[in-house]
Scaffold this motif. Sequence first.
Motif, PDB file in Angstrom:
ATOM      1  N   SER A   1       2.507   5.892  -7.488  1.00  0.00           N
ATOM      2  CA  SER A   1       1.452   6.645  -8.175  1.00  0.00           C
ATOM      3  C   SER A   1       1.719   8.141  -8.147  1.00  0.00           C
ATOM      4  N   GLN A   2       2.316   8.616  -7.062  1.00  0.00           N
ATOM      5  CA  GLN A   2       2.526  10.051  -6.898  1.00  0.00           C
ATOM      6  C   GLN A   2       3.820  10.558  -7.534  1.00  0.00           C
ATOM      7  N   TRP A  17       2.831   1.509  -3.373  1.00  0.00           N
ATOM      8  CA  TRP A  17       1.974   1.817  -4.524  1.00  0.00           C
ATOM      9  C   TRP A  17       1.560   3.288  -4.521  1.00  0.00           C
ATOM     10  N   ASP A  18       1.256   3.821  -3.339  1.00  0.00           N
ATOM     11  CA  ASP A  18       0.905   5.242  -3.240  1.00  0.00           C
ATOM     12  C   ASP A  18       2.084   6.114  -3.687  1.00  0.00           C
ATOM     13  N   LEU A  19       3.294   5.733  -3.269  1.00  0.00           N
ATOM     14  CA  LEU A  19       4.481   6.501  -3.641  1.00  0.00           C
ATOM     15  C   LEU A  19       4.735   6.420  -5.139  1.00  0.00           C
ATOM     16  N   ASP A  30       0.825  -1.212   0.000  1.00  0.00           N
ATOM     17  CA  ASP A  30       0.000   0.000   0.000  1.00  0.00           C
ATOM     18  C   ASP A  30       0.864   1.268   0.000  1.00  0.00           C
ATOM     19  N   ILE A  31       1.882   1.304   0.871  1.00  0.00           N
ATOM     20  CA  ILE A  31       2.735   2.488   0.958  1.00  0.00           C
ATOM     21  C   ILE A  31       3.527   2.668  -0.331  1.00  0.00           C
TER      22      ILE A  31
END
Length: 235
Positions: A193-194, A189-191, A186-187
């Motif tokens: 994506s951003q 994938w968020d990074l 989760d951490i």
Amino acid sequence: GKYLSAVCTTIDSENIINLTSVHNAGASIIQEIFYGCTQFIELLNKATKNIEVHISLDSLYFTNIAKVRAIRYIFEKLLEESKSTSSFTITAHNSLREQTLFDPWVNMLRSTASSMAAILGGADRISSFSYDHLYTEYTGNKASSLGVRNAQNELKILLEESHLDRVNDPMKGSYSIETITHDIIDISWDLISQKSESFDLDSFSKEVEQTANKRYQLAQNRKITITGINNFANP
């Protein structure tokens, strides 16, 4: 065989993602995965086939099992979203950043924990270093015959006596491992994506250096425990 035992591996090819240097420089797991994903996306854009991903694992047993599983999940998700026909394999190496020059026997323990994590995490291949590998890297000398033999026998014991490779994804359903794995995914994938499109190597290098310095200070002040380094060290 499924696993490869080697004393030293040269990692230099157009289809290879080398995360060992990032790890040994002191990067966190999230930083390693983020950097690996930027390289993976770049290779997918080039339609590269048969990508080899090289990672390093230290002796943080459960965390490293989750790390291998998370990397496989994220890379498979990137393949799925890009509709690519490429494939990848994961080769796990023993970490060098926690090895000591003067206490080789503790190095053996850490390398064994690293290899166990690689097997249970689902690595395709393993490069098991000799206990004096760091010393040979510094001096240019060959690894001792005992060190080479230990590196080879380490995997034989884990596979042929402990039978750790008899089950596909043996950690599936383990609450603690699944939780750590999903947290990493989760951490990361968020990074991705951003920041993946605005990746800057210089900035990333500075972030890794900061992480490494923070870990060093924590070890120096015994805020984190590394067996054989700042705890039960050989005087």
